[in-house]
Write an enzyme that holds these catalytic residues in place. Structure first.
Site, mmCIF file in Angstrom:
data_model
loop_
_atom_site.group_PDB
_atom_site.id
_atom_site.type_symbol
_atom_site.label_atom_id
_atom_site.label_comp_id
_atom_site.label_asym_id
_atom_site.label_seq_id
_atom_site.Cartn_x
_atom_site.Cartn_y
_atom_site.Cartn_z
ATOM 1 N N PRO A 31 0.841 -1.208 0.000
ATOM 2 C CA PRO A 31 0.000 0.000 0.000
ATOM 3 C C PRO A 31 0.871 1.251 0.000
ATOM 4 C CG PRO A 31 0.065 -0.996 2.188
ATOM 5 C CD PRO A 31 0.765 -1.943 1.263
ATOM 6 N N MET A 32 0.589 2.166 -0.898
ATOM 7 C CA MET A 32 1.381 3.404 -0.954
ATOM 8 C C MET A 32 0.501 4.615 -1.221
ATOM 9 S SD MET A 32 4.911 2.220 -2.792
ATOM 10 C CE MET A 32 4.106 1.057 -3.881
ATOM 11 N N THR A 33 0.451 5.505 -0.250
ATOM 12 C CA THR A 33 -0.304 6.752 -0.367
ATOM 13 C C THR A 33 0.274 7.591 -1.500
ATOM 14 O OG1 THR A 33 -0.892 6.756 1.945
ATOM 15 C CG2 THR A 33 -0.822 8.899 0.870
ATOM 16 N N GLY A 65 -3.544 3.611 1.356
ATOM 17 C CA GLY A 65 -4.480 3.794 2.458
ATOM 18 C C GLY A 65 -5.643 4.670 1.998
ATOM 19 N N GLN A 108 -6.819 -0.757 1.310
ATOM 20 C CA GLN A 108 -6.295 -0.645 2.669
ATOM 21 C C GLN A 108 -7.121 0.402 3.415
ATOM 22 O OE1 GLN A 108 -2.658 1.388 3.901
ATOM 23 N NE2 GLN A 108 -2.037 -0.463 4.991
ATOM 24 N N HIS A 176 -5.534 -1.208 8.202
ATOM 25 C CA HIS A 176 -4.240 -0.564 8.472
ATOM 26 C C HIS A 176 -4.033 -0.441 9.981
ATOM 27 C CE1 HIS A 176 -0.688 1.735 8.189
ATOM 28 N NE2 HIS A 176 -1.025 2.611 7.261
ATOM 29 N N HIS A 179 2.286 1.457 11.669
ATOM 30 C CA HIS A 179 2.998 2.727 11.412
ATOM 31 C C HIS A 179 2.593 3.912 12.271
ATOM 32 C CE1 HIS A 179 3.600 1.002 7.061
ATOM 33 N NE2 HIS A 179 4.136 0.263 8.006
ATOM 34 N N TYR A 181 -0.585 4.849 13.167
ATOM 35 C CA TYR A 181 -1.922 5.419 12.934
ATOM 36 C C TYR A 181 -2.901 4.865 13.971
ATOM 37 C CZ TYR A 181 0.343 7.254 8.847
ATOM 38 O OH TYR A 181 1.212 7.932 8.028
HETATM 39 C C1 LIG Z 1 5.188 6.688 -1.187
HETATM 40 C C2 LIG Z 1 4.884 5.702 -0.106
HETATM 41 C C3 LIG Z 1 3.637 5.712 0.494
HETATM 42 C C4 LIG Z 1 3.305 4.774 1.481
HETATM 43 N N1 LIG Z 1 2.024 4.747 1.992
HETATM 44 C C5 LIG Z 1 1.638 3.721 2.791
HETATM 45 C C6 LIG Z 1 0.269 3.538 3.150
HETATM 46 O O1 LIG Z 1 -0.647 4.268 2.716
HETATM 47 N N2 LIG Z 1 -0.029 2.500 3.974
HETATM 48 C C7 LIG Z 1 0.927 1.645 4.459
HETATM 49 O O2 LIG Z 1 0.598 0.732 5.218
HETATM 50 N N3 LIG Z 1 2.224 1.792 4.115
HETATM 51 C C8 LIG Z 1 2.598 2.771 3.271
HETATM 52 N N4 LIG Z 1 3.912 2.860 2.848
HETATM 53 C C9 LIG Z 1 4.872 1.806 3.232
HETATM 54 C C10 LIG Z 1 4.915 0.707 2.148
HETATM 55 O O3 LIG Z 1 3.716 -0.017 2.102
HETATM 56 C C11 LIG Z 1 6.062 -0.282 2.397
HETATM 57 O O4 LIG Z 1 5.834 -0.958 3.605
HETATM 58 C C12 LIG Z 1 7.424 0.407 2.441
HETATM 59 O O5 LIG Z 1 7.575 1.263 1.312
HETATM 60 C C13 LIG Z 1 8.570 -0.608 2.439
HETATM 61 O O6 LIG Z 1 8.569 -1.339 1.239
HETATM 62 P P1 LIG Z 1 9.663 -1.048 0.077
HETATM 63 O O7 LIG Z 1 10.988 -1.078 0.761
HETATM 64 O O8 LIG Z 1 9.456 -2.180 -0.904
HETATM 65 O O9 LIG Z 1 9.366 0.282 -0.500
HETATM 66 C C14 LIG Z 1 4.268 3.818 1.886
HETATM 67 C C15 LIG Z 1 5.542 3.840 1.289
HETATM 68 C C16 LIG Z 1 5.850 4.742 0.299
HETATM 69 C C17 LIG Z 1 7.209 4.688 -0.357
#
Ligand SMILES: Cc1cc2nc3c(=O)[nH]c(=O)nc-3n(C[C@H](O)[C@H](O)[C@H](O)COP(=O)(O)O)c2cc1C
Length: 373
Positions: A31-33, A65, A108, A176, A179, A181
Site C-alpha cells: 500500500p502506498m499513499t 491507504g 487498505q 491498516h 505505522h 496510525y
Molecule cells: C510513497 C509511499 C507511500 C506509502 N504509503 C503507505 C500507506 O498508505 N499504507 C501503508 O501501510 N504503508 C505505506 N507505505 C509503506 C509501504 O507499504 C512499504 O511498507 C514500504 O515502502 C517498504 O517497502 P519497500 O521497501 O518495498 O518500498 C508507503 C511507502 C511509500 C514509499
C-alpha cells in the site's frame, strides 16, 4: 535464464490462498499513499496506475491507504476515501480494471487518529482523536481521548467500508493497523494510557483492533478475506516496538486471529532483519509461526536496504538481489511478498522478475514519488 532467475520464477509464480481468495502468484503491491485523488475520488489515472501493475504480473494489489467514513479519519482531500457515492464509483472502476488485467485487489482501510493535523476541507473542523489524545512522543494530550461512542463510530466506519468493498467488487480488505496510525496508537503503550477495557496490557490494547476485525467479519461473507497490517515501528518513532519477545507478539496477534483475520501483513523496513534474538525469522516469519495464518513480508525487497523513509528525503536505492528472500520462501517462512518502491519505479517489476529478466531491473529514484504512471 540464470539459475537464480529460474528459481525466482518458480517460487514466486505459485498461487496462494488467503481466506477464500486464490491469488495467482506470490507478489503483492504494498500500500502506498499517492495523493492523486482530488475530492477523495480515484479517477482514470488511478485506475490505469493499478491496472498496469496487475497486467504486468502483480498477483495482489493492496491499494494506498483509503479513509474510512469517520469525520476524523483523514486530513487530506487528495487521499482517496472509501465512502461516498462518487468515491466508491471510482474505486469500483479500479477493481474492475485490475480484475480485467488478471489481478486481485483489496483496499487498505485507514484511520490516521492522532497523526491528524489541521485538515483540509471537508475535514477542517473535526478533532484529532486517539486512545488518550496523545501524539507520538508527546506527554500532554493535544487531541481528544476517544469516548465509547467515538470507538463505536470508528468500528462502524471500518465495518461499513469493508461491506462496501465486497459490494463493489473488491476481493478482500486490508485493515491498516501499522505505522503509528489509529489502530497502532491503541496497540502501543506510548500512545495508549487508557485505564478502561481498551488500555492496560497488550491484550487490552489490541481490543479495538479485535472488535474491528469481528465487526468486519460479521459484515462481509465468510470467505471474504480480512488482512491485518501491523508493524513494530511508528512513522514518528522508528525504534518503537509493540513486542520484545515472541510471547508478547502472540498476545497481540492471537486475539486478532481468533476474531477472524485471514492473513497478516507484517510491515518491516528490511525483510532480512531477524525480529527477536536466537532466530533468523523476520516479523512475518514469527507471525506465521505464532498464528498459523498466511503472512505477507515486506521491506526493501529488490533494493539495497536504503530505507523507504529516506526515499522521502530524496535518497535513491540500488537494485538488490532476491536470494535471501527466495531462501526464506523455500523454508516456508511466509507466503507472499509485498513490493513498494520497486513497483513505483517500474510498473513492470513483477513481470520482469517472473520472466527472469533481472538485468532489466532499475534502481529506485525518488522522482517516482512525484508522478502517477
Ligand atoms: C510513497 C509511499 C507511500 C506509502 N504509503 C503507505 C500507506 O498508505 N499504507 C501503508 O501501510 N504503508 C505505506 N507505505 C509503506 C509501504 O507499504 C512499504 O511498507 C514500504 O515502502 C517498504 O517497502 P519497500 O521497501 O518495498 O518500498 C508507503 C511507502 C511509500 C514509499
Amino acid at each position: 535464464m540464470t539459475a537464480s532467475a529460474s528459481r525466482a520464477a518458480e517460487i514466486l509464480s505459485r498461487p496462494v490462498t488467503l481466506g477464500g481468495l486464490t491469488v495467482p502468484n506470490r507478489i503483492a503491491m504494498a500500500p502506498m499513499t499517492r495523493m492523486f485523488s482530488p475530492g477523495g475520488v480515484p479517477g482514470e489515472d488511478v485506475v490505469s496506475y493499478y491496472a498496469r501493475r496487475a497486467a504486468a504480473g502483480v498477483g495482489l494489489i493492496v491499494t494506498e491507504g483509503t479513509y474510512v467514513g469517520h469525520e476524523s479519519a483523514g486530513q487530506s482531500d487528495s487521499v482517496p476515501r472509501f465512502h461516498g457515492d462518487e468515491q466508491l464509483a471510482g474505486w469500483a472502476k479500479v477493481a474492475e480494471a485490475v480484475h480485467a488485467a488478471g489481478g486481485t485487489i483489496v483496499p487498505q482501510l485507514w484511520h490516521i487518529g492522532m497523526v491528524r493535523n489541521q485538515g483540509e476541507p471537508p475535514f477542517a473542523d473535526a478533532p484529532a482523536v486517539g486512545p488518550s489524545g496523545l501524539r507520538i512522543g508527546a506527554d500532554e494530550p493535544t487531541g481528544k481521548a476517544m469516548t465509547q461512542a467515538d470507538i463505536d463510530a470508528v468500528i462502524g466506519a471500518f465495518a461499513e467500508a469493508a461491506g462496501a468493498a465486497e459490494r463493489i467488487g473488491f476481493d478482500g480488505v486490508e485493515l491498516h493497523g501499522a505505522h503509528g496510525y489509529l489502530l497502532d496508537q491503541f496497540l502501543w503503550e506510548g500512545t495508549n494510557r487508557r485505564t478502561d477495557a481498551y488500555g492496560g496490557d497488550r491484550v487490552a490494547r489490541a481490543k479495538l483492533s479485535e472488535e474491528i476485525v469481528a465487526a468486519v467479519r460479521e459484515t462481509v461473507s465468510a470467505d471474504f478475506p480480512v488482512i491485518f497490517r501491523f508493524s513494530q515501528w511508528k512513522q514518528e518513532a522508528y525504534r518503537a516496538r509493540l513486542a520484545e519477545t515472541p510471547e508478547e507478539l502472540e498476545s497481540i496477534l492471537a486475539p486478532l486471529a481468533a476474531a477472524g483475520v485471514d492473513a497478516f501483513h507484517a510491515s518491516t523496513r528490511r525483510y532480512w532483519v531477524p525480529e527477536f534474538d536466537d532466530s533468523d525469522l523476520n516479523l512475518a516469519g514469527w507471525t506465521k509461526k505464532l498464528t498459523g495464518k498466511p503472512t505477507i513480508t515486506v521491506g526493501s525487497v529488490g533494493l539495497d536496504g536504503t530505507d523507504f523513509l529516506k526515499s522521502f528525503q530524496g535518497e535513491s536505492a540500488e537494485v538488490g538481489d532476491l536470494d535471501n528472500l527466495l531462501d526464506r520462501f523455500e523454508r516456508d517462512e511466509f507466503d507472499m511478498v509485498a513490493i513498494g518502491r520497486a513497483l513505483l519505479q517500474d510498473p513492470e517489476w513483477a513481470r520482469k522478475v517472473l520472466d527472469g529478466r533481472f538485468d532489466e531491473l532499475a534502481p529506485y529514484s525518488p522522482a517516482a514519488l512525484k508522478i502517477l504512471s
